[in-house]
Enzyme design. Structure first.
Site, PDB file in Angstrom:
ATOM      1  N   ALA A  66     -16.157 -16.463 -29.980  1.00 15.59           N
ATOM      2  CA  ALA A  66     -16.501 -15.776 -31.225  1.00 15.59           C
ATOM      3  C   ALA A  66     -16.222 -16.750 -32.363  1.00 15.59           C
ATOM      4  O   ALA A  66     -15.397 -17.667 -32.233  1.00 15.59           O
ATOM      5  CB  ALA A  66     -15.664 -14.514 -31.354  1.00 15.59           C
ATOM      6  N   GLY A 111     -15.214 -15.282 -26.484  1.00 10.85           N
ATOM      7  CA  GLY A 111     -16.405 -14.429 -26.484  1.00 10.85           C
ATOM      8  C   GLY A 111     -17.543 -15.023 -25.673  1.00 10.85           C
ATOM      9  O   GLY A 111     -18.379 -14.293 -25.127  1.00 10.85           O
ATOM     10  N   GLU A 114     -16.927 -14.030 -22.276  1.00 13.79           N
ATOM     11  CA  GLU A 114     -17.177 -12.587 -22.148  1.00 13.79           C
ATOM     12  C   GLU A 114     -18.675 -12.282 -22.047  1.00 13.79           C
ATOM     13  O   GLU A 114     -19.085 -11.413 -21.271  1.00 13.79           O
ATOM     14  CB  GLU A 114     -16.543 -11.855 -23.338  1.00 13.79           C
ATOM     15  CG  GLU A 114     -15.018 -11.936 -23.267  1.00 13.79           C
ATOM     16  CD  GLU A 114     -14.342 -11.412 -24.511  1.00 13.79           C
ATOM     17  OE1 GLU A 114     -14.509 -12.034 -25.589  1.00 13.79           O
ATOM     18  OE2 GLU A 114     -13.661 -10.386 -24.435  1.00 13.79           O
ATOM     19  N   GLU A 134      -7.958 -16.824 -26.238  1.00 15.98           N
ATOM     20  CA  GLU A 134      -7.700 -16.128 -27.509  1.00 15.98           C
ATOM     21  C   GLU A 134      -6.234 -16.098 -27.908  1.00 15.98           C
ATOM     22  O   GLU A 134      -5.920 -16.101 -29.107  1.00 15.98           O
ATOM     23  CB  GLU A 134      -8.229 -14.688 -27.447  1.00 15.98           C
ATOM     24  CG  GLU A 134      -9.741 -14.575 -27.458  1.00 15.98           C
ATOM     25  CD  GLU A 134     -10.385 -14.594 -26.078  1.00 15.98           C
ATOM     26  OE1 GLU A 134      -9.718 -15.021 -25.108  1.00 15.98           O
ATOM     27  OE2 GLU A 134     -11.552 -14.192 -25.972  1.00 15.98           O
TER      28      GLU A 134
END
Ligand code: COA
Length: 260
Positions: A66, A111, A114, A134
């Site tokens: 992200a 992300g 993910e 993270e």
């Protein structure tokens, strides 16, 4: 402005979707997530699509996470909305009525990992590195990583990866079942296209039902999952593809599936 997600239809049945912010290692911001959602919504509504390959632009990354710059000033409420968006996009990919092959061409972190985990299965370039780092940033996976990683590689390894922020190289990712195959970097898309072509040559409705039951059955008791399988199995006997597939076998010829 350049699109942050590209979609190329390489045949009537197969599309290649590319995360496209290569100068930021395809970091996932709100714009990219919105375009990815819209791309998969369009593909999912197209009855001709039999298989999709998801990859990243550039030589270095599938997606390095992200967008940290965008996240750095988020409030709790904004973070909640961002996480909900990420979950929605991952579910959109996971629930698409066709297999999605993740072609992991480099970093798939946070992300990015993910989004990869929302794909049906993954092929990795020998340059790939995957992980959920993270906690290095004082946060945690927010697009389903804690859950999908555990379902893919087992709870013990998922715990270790999430708590340590360790990334795994392609060969280790293969060993723990995170990816299905590792190929030389230059051969990644060829490998993904070969498999997509193979899948697209099968009965599309049958493959879609395999996907539906594999997912829907994973989180319910076995007897409920088996009932779902029976329902889908029976339903396929009302399709032209079933009649054609079995007739072609008996006539010793290749089936000509039409997806109906
Ligand atoms: N969010 C925002 N920008 C990112 C990013 C991310 N997750 N990952 C990389 N970028 C940007 C960098 O800031 C840099 O931008 P700049 O050229 O404007 O400075 C550009 O992408 C290239 O990255 P860089 O760090 O210079 O490449 P590298 O090869 O030295 O390192 C990584 C690659 C993947 C090791 C490193 O970029 C990294 O650690 N990224 C963050 C990974 C992460 O923690 N992801 C989880 C986020 S929740």
């Amino acid at each position: 402005m350049t699109a942050t997600v590209l979609c190329e239809r390489i045949t009537t049945e197969i599309a290649v979707v590319t995360l496209n912010r290569p100068d930021k290692l395809n970091a996932l911001n709100a714009e990219l997530l919105g375009e990815l959602d819209a791309t998969f919504a369009t593909l999912s509504a197209d009855a001709n699509v039999s298989c999709v390959i998801l990859t990243g632009a550039g030589e270095k990354a599938f997606a390095a996470g992200a967008d940290i710059a965008a996240m750095s000033a988020m409030s709790t409420e904004q973070a909640r909305a961002f996480s909900e968006t990420g979950h929605r996009v991952c579910l959109r990919i996971e629930r698409a009525p066709f297999p999605v092959i993740g072609a992991i061409n480099g970093f798939a972190l946070g992300g990015g990992c993910e989004i990869a985990l929302a794909c049906d299965f993954l092929y990795a370039s020998d340059k790939a590195k995957l992980g959920q780092p993270e906690v290095n940033l004082g946060v945690m996976p927010g697009f389903g990583g804690t859950q999908r990683l555990a379902r893919r590689v087992g709870i013990g390894r998922a715990r270790e990866l999430c708590y340590t922020a360790d990334t795994v190289a392609a060969d280790e990712a293969l060993r723990i079942g995170l990816v299905n195959a590792v190929v030389p970097h230059a051969d990644l898309m060829t490998k993904a296209r070969e498999t997509a072509t193979k899948i697209a040559s099968k009965g599309r409705l049958a493959v879609a039902q395999c996907k539906r039951v594999l997912y829907a059955g994973a989180d319910v008791p076995l007897d409920v999952a088996n009932a779902l399988e029976t329902q889908s199995f029976a339903m396929l006997f009302g399709t032209k593809d079933q009649a054609e597939g079995m007739k072609a076998f008996l006539e010793k010829r290749k089936a000509a599936f039409t997806g109906v």
